[in-house]
Write a protein that holds these residues in place. Structure first.
Motif, short mmCIF file in Angstrom:
data_model
loop_
_atom_site.label_atom_id
_atom_site.label_comp_id
_atom_site.label_asym_id
_atom_site.label_seq_id
_atom_site.Cartn_x
_atom_site.Cartn_y
_atom_site.Cartn_z
N UNK A 69 63.61 13.52 26.80
CA UNK A 69 64.04 13.24 25.42
C UNK A 69 63.05 12.34 24.70
N UNK A 70 62.42 11.44 25.45
CA UNK A 70 61.46 10.53 24.84
C UNK A 70 60.25 11.28 24.27
N UNK A 71 59.72 12.27 25.02
CA UNK A 71 58.60 13.07 24.51
C UNK A 71 59.01 13.77 23.22
N UNK A 72 60.22 14.30 23.19
CA UNK A 72 60.68 15.01 21.99
C UNK A 72 60.80 14.05 20.81
N UNK A 73 61.37 12.89 21.07
CA UNK A 73 61.58 11.95 19.98
C UNK A 73 60.25 11.40 19.44
N UNK A 74 59.35 11.01 20.34
CA UNK A 74 58.09 10.43 19.90
C UNK A 74 57.20 11.47 19.23
N UNK A 75 57.29 12.71 19.63
CA UNK A 75 56.44 13.74 19.02
C UNK A 75 56.82 14.00 17.57
N UNK A 76 57.99 13.54 17.18
CA UNK A 76 58.40 13.69 15.79
C UNK A 76 57.88 12.56 14.91
N UNK A 77 57.43 11.46 15.54
CA UNK A 77 57.01 10.31 14.72
C UNK A 77 55.55 9.92 14.91
N UNK A 78 54.93 10.33 16.00
CA UNK A 78 53.53 9.96 16.24
C UNK A 78 52.59 11.06 15.75
N UNK A 79 51.34 10.70 15.40
CA UNK A 79 50.37 11.70 14.95
C UNK A 79 49.78 12.52 16.10
N UNK A 80 49.37 13.72 15.79
CA UNK A 80 48.71 14.58 16.75
C UNK A 80 47.35 14.01 17.14
N UNK A 81 47.00 14.15 18.42
CA UNK A 81 45.66 13.78 18.89
C UNK A 81 44.98 15.07 19.34
N UNK A 82 43.76 15.32 18.84
CA UNK A 82 43.12 16.61 19.12
C UNK A 82 41.86 16.49 19.95
N UNK A 83 41.42 15.26 20.22
CA UNK A 83 40.21 15.11 21.02
C UNK A 83 40.35 13.96 22.01
N UNK A 84 39.58 14.07 23.07
CA UNK A 84 39.58 13.03 24.09
C UNK A 84 38.96 11.75 23.54
N UNK A 85 39.45 10.62 24.01
CA UNK A 85 38.84 9.34 23.66
C UNK A 85 38.81 8.46 24.89
N UNK A 86 38.23 7.25 24.79
CA UNK A 86 38.18 6.37 25.95
C UNK A 86 39.60 5.99 26.38
N UNK A 87 39.81 5.87 27.70
CA UNK A 87 41.11 5.39 28.16
C UNK A 87 41.31 3.93 27.75
N UNK A 88 42.52 3.41 27.92
CA UNK A 88 42.76 2.00 27.65
C UNK A 88 41.93 1.17 28.63
N UNK A 89 41.56 -0.05 28.23
CA UNK A 89 40.59 -0.85 29.00
C UNK A 89 40.97 -1.07 30.47
N UNK A 90 42.25 -1.28 30.75
CA UNK A 90 42.66 -1.54 32.13
C UNK A 90 43.33 -0.34 32.77
N UNK A 91 42.93 0.86 32.32
CA UNK A 91 43.59 2.08 32.80
C UNK A 91 43.57 2.19 34.32
N UNK A 92 42.43 1.95 34.92
CA UNK A 92 42.35 2.17 36.37
C UNK A 92 43.23 1.19 37.15
N UNK A 93 43.29 -0.06 36.69
CA UNK A 93 44.12 -1.03 37.43
C UNK A 93 45.60 -0.80 37.16
N UNK A 94 45.93 -0.13 36.05
CA UNK A 94 47.33 0.16 35.74
C UNK A 94 47.80 1.51 36.28
N UNK A 95 46.87 2.32 36.76
CA UNK A 95 47.23 3.63 37.29
C UNK A 95 48.03 3.46 38.58
#
Ligand code: SF4
Ligand code: F3S
Length: 106
Positions: A69-95
């Motif tokens: 339900x969260x994916x459905x709800x957020x997809x109605x309010x957040x903008x589309x992303x069409x290209x890859x970008x850098x991960x968040x700075x601490x992505x690897x330690x948070x994975x």
């Protein structure tokens, strides 16, 4: 539809975006969601996610059902992303960290 789950939070690698043929990912500050009305179930994004955060709706783990339900709800309010970008700075330690649900920023 496919569903982005908890382990995307604070990582946001965005490798998934590059392979989606229908651009159905939307972007928030520290999480991506899939628009269930646009996803064509191609499965391509699943293997691309370094956080293994994407599941078919029928395979979402029992303790992460709320993400459907969260994916459905957020997809109605957040903008589309069409290209890859850098991960968040601490992505690897948070994975793989437990308890990231409460860190989701809408
Ligand atoms: Fe996009 Fe295919 Fe993933 Fe659906 S399953 S979000 S269409 S890449
Ligand atoms: Fe998130 Fe994985 Fe995509 S971490 S941004 S679902 S590649």
């Amino acid at each position: 539809a496919y569903v982005v789950t908890e382990n995307c939070i604070q990582c946001k690698y965005t490798d998934c975006v590059d392979v989606c043929p229908v651009d159905c990912f939307v972007e928030g500050p520290n999480f991506l969601a899939i628009n269930p009305d646009e996803c064509i179930d191609c499965t391509l994004c699943v293997a691309e996610c370094p956080a293994e955060a994407i599941y078919a709706e029928d395979d979402v783990p029992a303790d992460q059902q709320e993400f459907i339900a969260l994916n459905a709800r957020l997809s109605a309010i957040w903008p589309t992303i069409t290209g890859r970008k850098d991960p968040l700075p601490d992505a690897d330690s948070n994975n793989g960290k437990a308890g990231k649900r409460d860190l989701l920023v809408e």
